[in-house]
Scaffold this active site. Structure first.
Site, short mmCIF file in Angstrom:
data_model
loop_
_atom_site.label_atom_id
_atom_site.label_comp_id
_atom_site.label_asym_id
_atom_site.label_seq_id
_atom_site.Cartn_x
_atom_site.Cartn_y
_atom_site.Cartn_z
N SER A 152 76.56 2.63 -25.04
CA SER A 152 75.92 1.75 -24.06
C SER A 152 76.44 2.06 -22.66
O SER A 152 77.60 2.41 -22.48
CB SER A 152 76.20 0.28 -24.36
OG SER A 152 75.64 -0.51 -23.32
N LYS A 181 75.73 -2.43 -31.76
CA LYS A 181 75.04 -2.01 -30.54
C LYS A 181 73.69 -2.74 -30.40
O LYS A 181 73.28 -3.14 -29.31
CB LYS A 181 74.83 -0.49 -30.53
CG LYS A 181 73.92 0.02 -29.40
CD LYS A 181 74.50 -0.27 -28.04
CE LYS A 181 73.77 0.16 -26.81
NZ LYS A 181 72.40 0.41 -26.72
N HIS A 193 74.43 -6.07 -29.18
CA HIS A 193 74.73 -5.92 -27.74
C HIS A 193 73.42 -5.97 -26.95
O HIS A 193 73.30 -6.65 -25.94
CB HIS A 193 75.46 -4.59 -27.49
CG HIS A 193 75.48 -4.15 -26.05
ND1 HIS A 193 74.36 -3.58 -25.45
CD2 HIS A 193 76.41 -4.23 -25.09
CE1 HIS A 193 74.63 -3.32 -24.18
NE2 HIS A 193 75.88 -3.70 -23.94
N ASN A 194 72.44 -5.25 -27.42
CA ASN A 194 71.16 -5.20 -26.70
C ASN A 194 70.43 -6.54 -26.77
O ASN A 194 69.77 -6.94 -25.80
CB ASN A 194 70.28 -4.07 -27.23
CG ASN A 194 70.69 -2.72 -26.66
OD1 ASN A 194 71.85 -2.52 -26.31
ND2 ASN A 194 69.76 -1.79 -26.57
N GLU A 215 71.98 -8.53 -24.30
CA GLU A 215 71.52 -7.98 -23.01
C GLU A 215 70.15 -8.58 -22.64
O GLU A 215 69.93 -9.00 -21.50
CB GLU A 215 71.45 -6.46 -23.15
CG GLU A 215 70.82 -5.69 -22.01
CD GLU A 215 70.68 -4.20 -22.35
OE1 GLU A 215 71.69 -3.57 -22.72
OE2 GLU A 215 69.56 -3.67 -22.28
C1 6PG Z 1 72.50 0.30 -23.02
C2 6PG Z 1 71.07 -0.16 -22.93
C3 6PG Z 1 70.20 0.91 -23.45
C4 6PG Z 1 68.79 0.80 -22.94
C5 6PG Z 1 67.88 0.04 -23.76
C6 6PG Z 1 67.03 -0.95 -23.01
O1 6PG Z 1 73.24 -0.40 -23.67
O2 6PG Z 1 72.83 1.32 -22.43
O3 6PG Z 1 70.86 -1.30 -23.67
O4 6PG Z 1 70.34 0.93 -24.82
O5 6PG Z 1 68.64 0.59 -21.62
O6 6PG Z 1 67.09 1.04 -24.29
O7 6PG Z 1 66.05 -1.28 -23.83
P1 6PG Z 1 64.67 -1.90 -23.50
O8 6PG Z 1 63.79 -0.77 -23.05
O9 6PG Z 1 64.27 -2.45 -24.80
O10 6PG Z 1 64.85 -2.92 -22.42
#
Ligand code: 6PG
Length: 506
Positions: free
Chosen positions: A138, A210, A213-214, A217
């Site tokens: 990430s 991970k 985590h997303n 996010e």
């Molecule tokens: C990270 C981000 C990375 C990415 C995702 C965003 O941890 O570096 O989360 O994984 O930016 O692909 O995903 P979306 O396109 O679903 O917003």
């Protein structure tokens, strides 16, 4: 580097933006690489960038034209990192490596955003042919280049070999303050501090972590967006004024990468129109799927994660642009609504609402990981996971330090909300949170993530939920039975259609 002698310490496949930046990060840390991409031009770009950034240093990236050449150039037992799109391309590359003669003790490390069940299956599927390992990354492009957060999982023996590599390239945290050590200088990597890389477990657990985590996010981003929406449309603040508030917030408990970049986005002017860029960006959110996977997993394991799920739905709703434009002309909103609170007071309330909702979103993410760990037999270390996320990754924030401490105090903590620190914080700021939700509702401004977090909090702290009536309904139409609060001796059922409706043991 000679053609005949394998001299590269690491083989690297996939020189897209993330792959190239991880490769340059490895080179900065002294590793020699044999690099391959189906598009040879991408390898040349990486080599040229390395030369431009470190013209005096010995070249560390060697371009290869085939899988066979890559294997021949890499010292055995090999470490081969993959940075290719998730899904079929990972298996395609693995098949090519098998054809090219990869050995049983070679390690292939998937650094992409793979679905965790694919990773679990690959660990089993490739056993005996090579060791399939994963290290979820990430931090986006910049993180990959100067220090990402890494979530490695798979064969523990492979981890002993990979650990020095992963710890070298990972983001670092000052052990005293818990804050990231920021240095973005090619050729001068951060070598001091605690690395944001720790072994997560086996069976795809790193990719699971991970994924969560997303999911967090998504929730974090949506919460910030809802606060922005209220400021912009219910308080008539300009993007520049909102950016100023975010910068101020970034000096306190909300200090985070996402608040920081939100201020930057809000400050950006569109060169063509001269207007704030945010007013020019079409309000349709994209997604690659990791938030959706988190929501699906939460539903599957029965983990309440309404704020994360709400954030995924908010993106889906945003894409219905044409329908929303039509509806905006015909569906009425509240009359005479609007924010009555003074601007400074409302800004303080929004700060506290964002803080409390954020605590709930993280509580949901950690609870989801706890429930999934139970289901899949992983011994996840939640303090260690929070520590990994303190730097390098997209959700990095000062806030991760008290989370790490909470799980250090009590590794079996059922919810962050039950930790004395977080319980006190939410208790202290909840009235402003409630006020924001009420005002958003009255103003007709959607704040689904902020209010779902509040409903989550209120549900979590409620002794008797209306699920008693729900169980009664289920028993009425489907004889689904219920338990009694006054004794613990199994299930009961009401014979609803019989005279006197006798209550019997099921
Ligand atoms: C990270 C981000 C990375 C990415 C995702 C965003 O941890 O570096 O989360 O994984 O930016 O692909 O995903 P979306 O396109 O679903 O917003």
């Amino acid at each position: 580097m000679s053609e005949a002698t394998p001299e590269a310490k690491i083989g690297f496949i996939g020189m897209g933006v993330m792959g190239k930046n991880l490769a340059l990060n490895l080179a900065d840390n002294g590793y020699t690489l044999a690099a391959f991409d189906l598009d040879r031009a991408k390898v040349e770009v990486a080599i040229a960038q390395e030369r431009a950034e470190a013209p005096q240093a010995a070249p560390r990236i060697r371009g290869c034209s085939s899988y066979t050449e890559l294997l021949a150039a890499t010292v055995s037992p090999r470490i081969i990192l993959l940075s290719v799109p998730a899904g079929e391309p990972v298996d395609h590359v693995c098949a090519k490596l098998i054809d090219a003669g990869i050995q049983a003790d070679d390690i292939v490390v998937d650094t992409g955003n793979s679905l965790w069940t694919d990773t679990r299956d690959r660990e089993k599927h490739y056993a005996g042919k090579f060791i399939f390992f994963s290290t979820a990354v990430s931090g986006g492009e910049e993180g990959a280049r100067f220090g990402p957060a890494l979530m490695p999982s798979g064969d523990p023996y492979a981890w002993t070999r990979l650990r020095p590599v992963m710890e070298a390239i990972a983001a670092k945290v000052d052990p005293q303050s818990g804050l990231p050590i920021e240095r973005k200088e090619p050729g001068n990597p951060v070598t001091e501090g605690e690395p944001c890389a720790a072994y997560i477990g086996d069976s795809g657990s790193g990719h699971y972590v991970k994924m969560v985590h997303n999911g967090i996010e998504y929730a974090d981003m949506q919460l910030i967006c809802e606060v922005y929406h209220l400021m912009r449309h219910a308080m008539a603040m300009t993007p520049a004024e909102i950016a100023e508030v975010f910068r101020e917030w970034n000096t306190g408990p909300l200090h985070s990468y996402l608040i920081e970049i939100s201020a930057e986005v809000l400050d950006q002017i569109d060169q063509e129109s001269g207007l704030p860029l945010v007013d020019i960006i079409l309000d349709k959110a994209g997604q690659k799927g990791t938030g959706l996977w988190t929501a699906v997993s939460a539903l599957q394991v029965g983990a309440p994660a309404p704020t994360i799920t709400n954030a995924v739905f908010a993106r889906a709703l945003s894409t219905l642009k044409e329908v929303r434009v039509e509806a905006s002309k015909s569906l009425p909103g509240p009359v005479g609504g609007g924010i009555k609170t003074s601007r400074p007071e409302m800004i303080e309330q929004l700060h506290d609402a964002l803080y409390c909702a954020k605590i709930c979103a993280y509580a949901q993410g950690f609870q989801l990981m706890q429930m999934a760990a139970k289901e899949h037999g992983w011994a996840l270390n939640f303090s260690s996971i929070a520590k990994i996320w303190r730097a390098g990754c997209i959700i990095r924030a000062v806030f991760l330090q008290p989370i790490a401490e909470a799980f250090e105090r009590n590794p079996d903590l059922h919810s962050l909300l039950m930790d004395p620190f977080f319980a006190e914080q939410v208790g202290r700021y909840q009235s402003n949170w409630r006020s924001v939700v009420a005002q958003a509702v009255l103003a007709g401004i959607p704040a689904g993530a902020i209010s779902s977090a509040l409903a989550y909090y209120d549900s979590y702290r409620t002794e008797v939920l209306p699920a008693n009536l729900l169980q009664g309904q289920r028993d009425f139409f489907g004889a689904h039975t219920f338990s009694r609060v006054d004794r613990n001796d199994g299930k009961y059922h009401v014979k609803w259609s019989e005279p006197g409706r006798p209550i019997v043991k099921a």
